[in-house]
Design an enzyme around this catalytic site. Structure first.
Site, PDB file in Angstrom:
ATOM      1  N   CYS B  95      -8.119  22.643   7.374  1.00 32.26           N
ATOM      2  CA  CYS B  95      -8.502  22.840   5.974  1.00 32.26           C
ATOM      3  C   CYS B  95      -7.991  24.194   5.463  1.00 32.26           C
ATOM      4  CB  CYS B  95     -10.020  22.679   5.826  1.00 32.26           C
ATOM      5  SG  CYS B  95     -10.556  22.431   4.126  1.00 32.26           S
ATOM      6  N   HIS B 212     -11.382  17.382   8.614  1.00 28.01           N
ATOM      7  CA  HIS B 212     -12.165  18.172   9.570  1.00 28.01           C
ATOM      8  C   HIS B 212     -12.528  17.363  10.815  1.00 28.01           C
ATOM      9  CE1 HIS B 212     -13.102  21.763   7.099  1.00 28.01           C
ATOM     10  NE2 HIS B 212     -12.998  20.938   6.071  1.00 28.01           N
ATOM     11  N   GLU B 214     -13.561  18.462  13.552  1.00 27.74           N
ATOM     12  CA  GLU B 214     -14.725  19.072  14.216  1.00 27.74           C
ATOM     13  C   GLU B 214     -16.040  18.571  13.628  1.00 27.74           C
ATOM     14  OE1 GLU B 214     -13.027  20.415  11.865  1.00 27.74           O
ATOM     15  OE2 GLU B 214     -14.147  21.904  10.712  1.00 27.74           O
TER      16      GLU B 214
END
Lengths: 80, 238
Positions: B95, B212, B214
């Site tokens: 990002c 994302h 994660e």
């Protein structure tokens, strides 16, 4: 010495903000507007009296930070 | 394996990616590998310990002043990150991290305001374009995964000649796609050219992506499609 740096999107790069402004201007009745492109103006005061050196220093600032030359053009305007 | 997460003022996914990597390391440790936790490195530090992976996390570094990632790209720590990237140390930018990597010139192209001008925050489907990289080795090429995006400036653009070179060298890592894998405008959350969601550098040691992984790396978060990216990295770099 005072300078103004104009940073604008390169001609081919889509400018959704410019488009939105265009739409809003049309909504306000400004029906002669044909195209809007948004950019930014950065005012800089330099401790430099030589215009050539000032211009060269500003050019480096633009290349290194003020503009992303992948998508933006810049123009340097010196006062006086 | 040792990893460093670079923390800028305004980073807000630094802990998330630290946890995702630490859990991947713990899984690796269960199989006999070494565990550990990534160290956090503050943006003012111009040096840090030798690591096998550097992560630039998501967030809004320096308040997105001037352009997203522009100020972070000039911070003291980035000089060191660029030096190490030049020597082949893998770098992952998620990002805002992707934006910083393009601003620093470590990745081609640029990320501009979303085409619809809106901040977009939702799950998207990504197509894995290649499994031939450190980052995507644990995925099948062509596989579809679900990962969230959350950004205002994720509209990827590059010059046509850059795109030609990138396509030729397999530098496109992920593309936004419909659930069946087709590349549609509706599946593209931000107007990115050629539905690009993530790209590699020429040597595929640097990856930047807007989504994302994660955020979907454990069951408690609602999915694990992001997990193979971290498991693959830990496996390859341990």
């Amino acid at each position: 010495m005072k300078a103004r740096v104009h940073v604008t999107l390169k001609p081919g790069v889509l400018d959704p903000q410019g488009k939105a402004i265009h739409k809003a201007l049309s909504g306000l009745g400004f029906d002669t507007v044909e195209r809007v492109r948004q950019g930014k103006v950065i005012e800089i005061e330099l401790a430099e009296t030589d215009p050539a050196r000032a211009r060269e220093s500003l050019r480096q600032m633009c290349e290194k930070l003020l503009a992303n030359t992948v998508i933006e053009n810049y123009a340097i305007e010196l006062d006086g | 394996m040792k990893a460093a997460v670079i923390v800028f003022p305004g980073s807000n996914c630094d802990r998330d990616v630290q946890v995702a990597l630490a859990q991947a390391m713990a899984r690796h440790a269960q199989k006999g590998g070494g565990g550990g936790t990534p160290t956090m490195v503050w943006h003012k530090d111009s040096d840090f310990e030798a690591v096998d992976l550097i992560v630039l996390p998501g967030g809004f570094s320096y308040g997105d002043y001037l352009r997203c990632g522009a100020m972070a790209a000039q911070s003291p720590v980035m000089k060191e990150v660029m030096r190490r990237a030049g020597k082949g140390v893998p770098v992952l930018g998620i990002c805002n991290g992707f934006q910083i990597l393009t601003e620093a010139g470590l990745l081609p192209g640029a990320l501009v305001r979303n085409a619809n001008l809106k901040f977009v925050c939702r799950d998207v489907t990504l197509r894995i374009e290649t499994s031939q990289s450190l980052f995507t080795a644990r995925y099948e090429a062509g596989a579809k995964i679900r990962v969230p995006v959350a950004h205002h400036d994720g509209n990827y653009i590059a010059a046509d000649e850059d795109f030609e070179r990138m396509e030729e060298r397999g530098q496109i890592a992920f593309r936004y796609c419909a659930p069946d894998g087709t590349l549609t405008t509706a599946a593209n959350p931000n107007g990115s050219a050629r539905n690009v969601a993530g790209v590699f550098n020429e040597t595929k040691t640097v990856l930047g992506l807007m989504p994302h992984p994660e955020r979907l790396a454990e069951d408690a978060l609602g999915g694990t499609d992001g997990r193979p990216l971290f498991d693959g990295l830990v496996e390859a770099l341990s």
